[in-house]
Enzyme design. Structure first.
Site, PDB file in Angstrom:
ATOM      1  N   SER A   1      56.313 -17.447  -1.421  1.00 14.97           N
ATOM      2  CA  SER A   1      57.129 -18.402  -0.172  1.00 14.97           C
ATOM      3  C   SER A   1      56.919 -19.680  -0.213  1.00 14.97           C
ATOM      4  CB  SER A   1      57.005 -17.781   1.123  1.00 14.97           C
ATOM      5  OG  SER A   1      57.805 -16.545   1.233  1.00 14.97           O
TER       6      SER A   1
ATOM      7  N   TYR B   1      60.552 -14.480  10.972  1.00 17.98           N
ATOM      8  CA  TYR B   1      60.497 -14.666   9.331  1.00 17.98           C
ATOM      9  C   TYR B   1      61.483 -14.069   8.657  1.00 17.98           C
ATOM     10  CZ  TYR B   1      58.387 -16.624   4.901  1.00 17.98           C
ATOM     11  OH  TYR B   1      58.165 -17.228   3.812  1.00 17.98           O
TER      12      TYR B   1
ATOM     13  N   ASN C   1      63.262 -13.445   4.604  1.00 18.95           N
ATOM     14  CA  ASN C   1      63.793 -13.993   3.464  1.00 18.95           C
ATOM     15  C   ASN C   1      65.022 -13.989   3.128  1.00 18.95           C
ATOM     16  OD1 ASN C   1      60.745 -14.235   1.870  1.00 18.95           O
ATOM     17  ND2 ASN C   1      60.630 -12.266   2.938  1.00 18.95           N
TER      18      ASN C   1
END
Length: 376
Positions: free
Chosen positions: A90, A189, A191
């Site tokens: 990340s 969070y 992605n």
């Protein structure tokens, strides 16, 4: 990419995300407390089950120096190679956010404009609405969008080794789920946010996110060992440590792996020295004008590795034991766990361990290693 849940069996989370101790220390680190760094690294290898770990640190005046523990290859017993490349997970997000903010500086993107303006019809269905989510909210993880990686957590990792994925497919997975909360209501969070950010860059510029990172960041900074792999690119350049995933019968070698299932959210390949140079350049204002760097550092509270952290636009802020804070990002992708950090007074460090999915203890001790490397 985050690939595991606290308390979950890490073998189940192995979708994405020991041994003999052999240590080597560059002499330059002796004057800056390398013994504390060595002890922190040794916790990772002796107690946390990580095959090997390495940290490379620098300050404004001195050269880079490295400390390592354990092995980079369990079959040969060889240590981490000097300047070896690995999957940075990340930390990709910091590069993508920088590109988006450069487009903001160029007047091609507005931070508080709806994503629908740039990606019409992409965020839609099941209560997801691209008109309600801003570019800023994507970069800051306040969009409320479901993280597509959650759908892969219980899949046999061998089914993913060669699978790969295109961005539209990954976003489509997220759109099958309702949002977690209204845009801007809280931090979570995801992605999915950065897969969308990569798509936005491609739509605005007409070039791939791979090409834009090369043209805007790695090329100008001379980061010759850093790149975003394309789908099907499964091989790490030599030299590199081997990357491992834990399993009931032992370690699984996941060095060869198609990381496009992470894409603009987590597929980057780099080295410790390159990542240190990137974050130093970022904080020194060599990649963004002052206005956009300030936006990047506007943060909200965030839960990161059990730390009292804050998250800006692809950039996290974490307190240091010696006072102040570091700015940086972590990276989790199957095979490798990474943490990269820099301070505004020129200190910086990157630590990498060749095991992932990672336990909460590994993440905790990665933070401890970075803290020891940066603090006097």
């Amino acid at each position: 990419m985050r690939t595991s849940k606290p308390g979950r069996r890490i073998t189940a989370a192995a979708t994405l995300a020991l041994l003999l101790t052999a240590t080597t220390t560059a002499p330059a680190l002796a004057a800056t407390g390398h013994q504390d760094v060595q002890r922190a690294l040794d916790v990772l290898t002796a107690q946390d089950g990580v095959p090997g770990a390495q940290v490379t640190a620098h300050d404004r005046t001195g050269p880079s120096r490295s400390v390592r523990s354990g092995v980079g290859d369990v079959s040969t017993g060889l240590p981490f190679p000097e300047d070896g490349q690995f999957r940075a997970g990340s930390i990709t997000k910091s590069f993508v956010a920088t590109v988006v903010l450069q487009l903001v500086a160029d007047g091609q993107v507005e931070l508080d404009a709806p994503v629908e303006r740039y990606l019409p019809g992409v965020i839609a269905g099941n209560g997801n609405d691209g008109n309600a989510i801003t570019v800023r909210q994507l970069l800051q993880h306040t969009s409320g969008l479901y993280d597509y990686l959650q759908d892969f957590l219980d899949v046999d990792p061998e089914q993913l080794r060669h699978r790969g994925a295109d961005p539209a497919e990954l976003v489509g997975i997220a759109m099958q789920h309702q949002p977690l909360f209204p845009p801007g209501a809280k931090w979570s969070y995801s992605n999915t946010n950065y897969v969308l950010a990569g798509m936005l860059v491609e739509r605005v510029t007409g070039h791939s996110i791979h090409a834009e990172i090369a043209a805007r960041i790695t090329g100008p900074l001379g980061l010759h060992d850093t790149y975003l792999p394309k789908r099907g690119d499964e091989i790490l350049p030599t030299p590199h440590p081997r990357g491992y995933a834990p399993a009931p019968a032992g370690l699984i070698d996941f060095t060869e792996f198609d990381p496009s299932i992470g894409g603009a959210a987590g597929a980057l390949v780099s080295t410790e020295r390159d990542l240190n140079r990137f974050f130093a350049a970022l904080l020194e204002g060599r990649l963004l004008p002052a206005e956009q760097l300030a936006e990047m550092q506007r943060t909200v509270p965030a839960a990161l590795g059990g730390k009292s952290a804050h998250y800006g636009l692809g950039l996290a802020s974490v307190p240091l034991s010696c006072g102040g804070e570091f700015w940086g990002h972590g990276g989790d992708i199957i095979g490798f766990t990474t943490l990269s950090a820099a301070t505004t007074d020129g200190r910086g460090a990157t630590a990498v361990a060749n095991l992932n999915p990672a336990t909460p203890e590994i993440h905790r001790d990665m933070f401890a290693t970075i803290d020891a490397a940066i603090c006097p």
